[in-house]
Enzyme design. Structure first.
Site, PDB file in Angstrom:
ATOM      1  N   PRO A   1     -28.686  67.860 -27.905  1.00  0.00           N
ATOM      2  CA  PRO A   1     -28.508  67.739 -29.356  1.00  0.00           C
ATOM      3  C   PRO A   1     -29.294  68.828 -30.088  1.00  0.00           C
ATOM      4  O   PRO A   1     -30.466  69.042 -29.806  1.00  0.00           O
ATOM      5  CB  PRO A   1     -29.095  66.359 -29.673  1.00  0.00           C
ATOM      6  CG  PRO A   1     -29.227  65.661 -28.360  1.00  0.00           C
ATOM      7  CD  PRO A   1     -29.377  66.714 -27.326  1.00  0.00           C
ATOM      8  N   GLU A   2     -28.613  69.509 -30.983  1.00  0.00           N
ATOM      9  CA  GLU A   2     -29.283  70.516 -31.801  1.00  0.00           C
ATOM     10  C   GLU A   2     -29.379  69.993 -33.236  1.00  0.00           C
ATOM     11  O   GLU A   2     -28.974  68.877 -33.522  1.00  0.00           O
ATOM     12  CB  GLU A   2     -28.507  71.834 -31.726  1.00  0.00           C
ATOM     13  CG  GLU A   2     -28.555  72.435 -30.315  1.00  0.00           C
ATOM     14  CD  GLU A   2     -28.359  73.935 -30.314  1.00  0.00           C
ATOM     15  OE1 GLU A   2     -28.555  74.572 -31.367  1.00  0.00           O
ATOM     16  OE2 GLU A   2     -28.003  74.473 -29.259  1.00  0.00           O
TER      17      GLU A   2
ATOM     18  N   HIS B   1     -28.487  53.023 -19.560  1.00  0.00           N
ATOM     19  CA  HIS B   1     -29.358  53.957 -20.276  1.00  0.00           C
ATOM     20  C   HIS B   1     -29.660  53.540 -21.715  1.00  0.00           C
ATOM     21  O   HIS B   1     -30.196  54.319 -22.491  1.00  0.00           O
ATOM     22  CB  HIS B   1     -28.812  55.398 -20.271  1.00  0.00           C
ATOM     23  CG  HIS B   1     -28.438  55.890 -18.909  1.00  0.00           C
ATOM     24  ND1 HIS B   1     -29.360  55.972 -17.891  1.00  0.00           N
ATOM     25  CD2 HIS B   1     -27.265  56.323 -18.398  1.00  0.00           C
ATOM     26  CE1 HIS B   1     -28.748  56.428 -16.800  1.00  0.00           C
ATOM     27  NE2 HIS B   1     -27.480  56.644 -17.071  1.00  0.00           N
TER      28      HIS B   1
ATOM     29  N   ARG C   1     -31.305  60.996 -19.514  1.00  0.00           N
ATOM     30  CA  ARG C   1     -32.291  61.845 -18.834  1.00  0.00           C
ATOM     31  C   ARG C   1     -33.728  61.538 -19.254  1.00  0.00           C
ATOM     32  O   ARG C   1     -34.664  62.062 -18.689  1.00  0.00           O
ATOM     33  CB  ARG C   1     -31.935  63.313 -19.063  1.00  0.00           C
ATOM     34  CG  ARG C   1     -30.568  63.640 -18.439  1.00  0.00           C
ATOM     35  CD  ARG C   1     -30.204  65.086 -18.562  1.00  0.00           C
ATOM     36  NE  ARG C   1     -31.108  65.950 -17.819  1.00  0.00           N
ATOM     37  CZ  ARG C   1     -31.035  67.275 -17.809  1.00  0.00           C
ATOM     38  NH1 ARG C   1     -30.093  67.875 -18.516  1.00  0.00           N
ATOM     39  NH2 ARG C   1     -31.886  67.984 -17.121  1.00  0.00           N
TER      40      ARG C   1
END
Ligand code: ZN
Length: 279
Positions: free
Chosen positions: A2-3, A93, A111
């Site tokens: 994500p930016e 997750h 992650r």
């Protein structure tokens, strides 16, 4: 990863989908993120009201009524999901549920490089998360002079300098390539050789490219809280990123001679550019 546009889009989606309301309960299933979620996270946020959602660089800050802020970073693969089911369905997750009057905020991160913690309001500006950050791309203080001053002693490629969060906070790897393409500047140029005029173009391109991406993300907001977990992230129309060997948009390069968009590796990260258009 994500930016800034994805973070802005996420922040807007939370504000729209949950908004200002009271936190009823919380559940931490997995606290091992980049930094462990504090053991008393639930106790500290319980029964507080959410007052606002803001973005600082790539962090989301959720202001609470009890003088705390929840700080969140999406890391490599984090995302927020919203659920209006009771009880919400827990997917793989899903590490944290925050139950509010208006629905459940779910932090999901395969992650686990993300961050979810809290901080006292008064500590926000001098917290280690934000202390070394440069200006936000949309800050009115981001002037060509500021950028030029920051670059003039840097003996690194401009692409690498754009990723330096202490100069401009929030430009990530994808958009660094797109910004340089838009500004017609080669990623290989050394930062201290970038002129004041080119700094002006770089800032214009930075705002333009990021705003375009935020607008594109905004258009998928309506899909954001599908229970099937579809994401609010958009597939932005990249001009050069991941387009090795292809012609660039509106370019007059002859593909046979130039080989199209080039991929190089700088400081361990991929850069994509058109050697004809970007000088
Ligand atoms: Zn080209």
């Amino acid at each position: 990863m994500p930016e800034l546009p994805e973070v802005e889009t996420t922040k807007n989606a939370l504000a729209k989908g949950i908004g200002c309301c009271r936190i009823l309960d919380a559940c931490v299933f997995e606290n091992r993120l980049r930094i462990s979620i504090p053991d008393d996270f639930k106790q500290r946020i319980l029964h507080a009201s959410i007052l606002s959602y803001t973005r600082i660089a790539k962090y989301i800050v959720i202001k609470l009524s009890n003088n705390l802020d929840i700080i969140c970073h999406l890391g490599m693969s984090g995302k927020f999901k919203l659920s209006y089911q009771n009880p919400p369905y827990r997917e793989k997750h899903d590490h944290v549920f925050i139950f509010t009057e208006n629905g459940t905020l779910i932090f999901n991160d395969p992650r686990r490089f993300g961050l979810l913690t809290y901080i006292e309001n008064s500590q926000l500006s001098n917290s280690s998360f934000f202390a070394k950050l440069g200006l936000d791309p949309f800050s009115p203080n981001l002037s060509p002079q500021y950028l030029w001053e920051k670059l003039k002693n840097k003996n690194i490629p401009i692409k690498v300098a754009l990723l330096d969060q202490s100069i401009i906070a929030g430009i990530g790897n994808i958009y660094a390539s797109e910004i340089l393409f838009d500004a017609h500047i080669s990623p290989l140029r050394i930062a201290h050789d970038i002129s004041l005029k080119e700094c002006y173009f770089l800032i214009e391109s930075t705002k333009k490219i990021l705003q375009k991406a935020i607008d594109a993300g905004g258009s998928t907001l309506r899909d954001y809280h599908k229970p099937d977990g579809s994401e609010g992230y958009f597939q932005f129309m990249h001009c050069v990123y991941n387009k090795t060997g292809q012609p660039c948009i509106n370019c007059s390069c002859h593909l046979n001679e130039t080989g199209g968009i080039q991929k190089i590796v700088q400081a361990g990260r991929s850069s994509f550019y058109c050697a004809t258009k970007q000088k």
